[in-house]
Write a protein that holds these residues in place. Sequence first.
Motif, PDB file in Angstrom:
ATOM      1  N   SER A 276       2.361  37.841 -26.913  1.00  0.00           N
ATOM      2  CA  SER A 276       1.826  37.741 -28.275  1.00  0.00           C
ATOM      3  C   SER A 276       0.599  36.834 -28.356  1.00  0.00           C
ATOM      4  CB  SER A 276       2.902  37.196 -29.205  1.00  0.00           C
ATOM      5  OG  SER A 276       2.339  36.942 -30.470  1.00  0.00           O
ATOM      6  N   LEU A 277      -0.414  37.321 -29.065  1.00  0.00           N
ATOM      7  CA  LEU A 277      -1.606  36.500 -29.347  1.00  0.00           C
ATOM      8  C   LEU A 277      -1.523  35.879 -30.740  1.00  0.00           C
ATOM      9  CD1 LEU A 277      -4.556  38.633 -27.899  1.00  0.00           C
ATOM     10  CD2 LEU A 277      -3.418  36.673 -26.857  1.00  0.00           C
ATOM     11  N   GLY A 278      -0.341  35.958 -31.355  1.00  0.00           N
ATOM     12  CA  GLY A 278      -0.163  35.381 -32.688  1.00  0.00           C
ATOM     13  C   GLY A 278       0.481  36.393 -33.618  1.00  0.00           C
ATOM     14  N   LYS A 279       0.958  35.910 -34.759  1.00  0.00           N
ATOM     15  CA  LYS A 279       1.660  36.798 -35.703  1.00  0.00           C
ATOM     16  C   LYS A 279       0.726  37.855 -36.262  1.00  0.00           C
ATOM     17  CE  LYS A 279       5.528  34.153 -37.568  1.00  0.00           C
ATOM     18  NZ  LYS A 279       5.291  32.696 -37.445  1.00  0.00           N
ATOM     19  N   GLU A 280      -0.359  37.376 -36.843  1.00  0.00           N
ATOM     20  CA  GLU A 280      -1.328  38.277 -37.482  1.00  0.00           C
ATOM     21  C   GLU A 280      -2.546  38.411 -36.555  1.00  0.00           C
ATOM     22  OE1 GLU A 280      -0.923  39.651 -40.580  1.00  0.00           O
ATOM     23  OE2 GLU A 280       1.108  38.799 -40.565  1.00  0.00           O
ATOM     24  N   ASP A 281      -3.534  39.189 -36.977  1.00  0.00           N
ATOM     25  CA  ASP A 281      -4.785  39.264 -36.236  1.00  0.00           C
ATOM     26  C   ASP A 281      -5.577  37.993 -36.538  1.00  0.00           C
ATOM     27  OD1 ASP A 281      -3.952  41.706 -35.447  1.00  0.00           O
ATOM     28  OD2 ASP A 281      -5.215  42.826 -36.839  1.00  0.00           O
ATOM     29  N   ASP A 282      -5.446  37.000 -35.669  1.00  0.00           N
ATOM     30  CA  ASP A 282      -6.044  35.690 -35.934  1.00  0.00           C
ATOM     31  C   ASP A 282      -6.776  35.255 -34.661  1.00  0.00           C
ATOM     32  OD1 ASP A 282      -6.579  33.006 -36.185  1.00  0.00           O
ATOM     33  OD2 ASP A 282      -4.508  32.384 -36.519  1.00  0.00           O
ATOM     34  N   VAL A 283      -8.103  35.246 -34.715  1.00  0.00           N
ATOM     35  CA  VAL A 283      -8.894  35.026 -33.503  1.00  0.00           C
ATOM     36  C   VAL A 283      -8.730  33.605 -32.967  1.00  0.00           C
ATOM     37  CG1 VAL A 283     -11.125  34.318 -34.528  1.00  0.00           C
ATOM     38  CG2 VAL A 283     -11.081  35.631 -32.400  1.00  0.00           C
TER      39      VAL A 283
END
Length: 331
Positions: A276-283
């Motif tokens: 996972s790069l985070g819950k939402e699309d969050d750069v």
Amino acid sequence: MWISRQNIGQASQLLAQGEVVAFPTETVYGLGADARNEEAVAKIFKAKGRPGDNPLIVHLYDKNQVKLFTDQVPSKASQLMDAFWPGPLTIILNHTTGLAAQNVTAGQTTIGLRMPSHPVAIDLLKDSQIPLAAPSANTSGKPSPTSAQHVGHDLDGKIAGIVEGGETGVGLESTVIDLTDESVPTILRPGGVSKEELEDVIGYVDLADTLEDASDKPKAPGMKYRHYSPDKPVYIVKDNWEQTVIKLLKSNEKIGILASDKILSQFADKEIQSFSLGKEDDVQSASHLLYSGLRYFDDSPVTVILAQAFPKVGLGVAYMNRLEKAATDEK
Ligand code: TXA
Ligand code: MG
């Protein structure tokens, strides 16, 4: 030797003896040595397997130390130091007062200076009273380390010490800006401080095409090397996730996906590995986790890595720059 923050004096002692020590910064872990000591600096190149023509950044804790390396500080450089130091910005200036060992600058007449904001880095710089030449603390060609474990994975047994400081914040390396000619401030490497933020302070800033510049004499020598590259093929995916995954599954690939939970949840029923790069699309979160994810899949049985694209604005410019360097192709 693993060194805790409480025992920072041990790290200072090793540095004073001409040894190399890894330490956390707010961007990635650095591999430090006394910038004035050529033999010590040579150990950095050896441990990393770094080409000798790629210069190192010198880390400082006080703006007064700048004059040890240069007496040419254009006003735009001072403005940037005031606005972004301590923080993820490296400024390239003419190396006129010559304190750095010649292998730090790799034969260039310029020098990169940066004041990190990580409390452990500041502690070490103050306690040792040594200006530290430090590249990222990875084996050359591997993603930069964002945890002490990453450093250990690449360099344990090859360096004198690793100062532990948990996970780094930004997760991508500092922005490198060339101010040797004040009339054309040029970003040589996008990073934690964006072009937009720089322009708010000093006006127009050029962005060198670091991906294209693979000539023998690029402005930032490090940019000609295929950096940040895991051993598995990496493909950048913009919006055709479903199609890409199905096609690869059909050809029996073992897929690892680096993306937000939002995207990963679409493939919950499929035979894939996820990071996972985070819950939402969050750069911001994606940048913080990118290198960790690339390393994770590099050490796993996947045969191909799919990574989420982000728009090229703000920190997204640095994120995409690193991802494109790691990637073989876009899908
Ligand atoms: O965030 C960072 O900058 C991390 C932490 C540890 O501070 N350091 C880091 O260093 O990323 P390194 O060596 O991995 O990357 C430094 C980049 C290289 O691309 C190098 O070629 C460029 O900066 N550079 C250093 N000195 C330079 C100089 N005098 N002229 C042009 N480019 C320079
Ligand atoms: Mg590096």
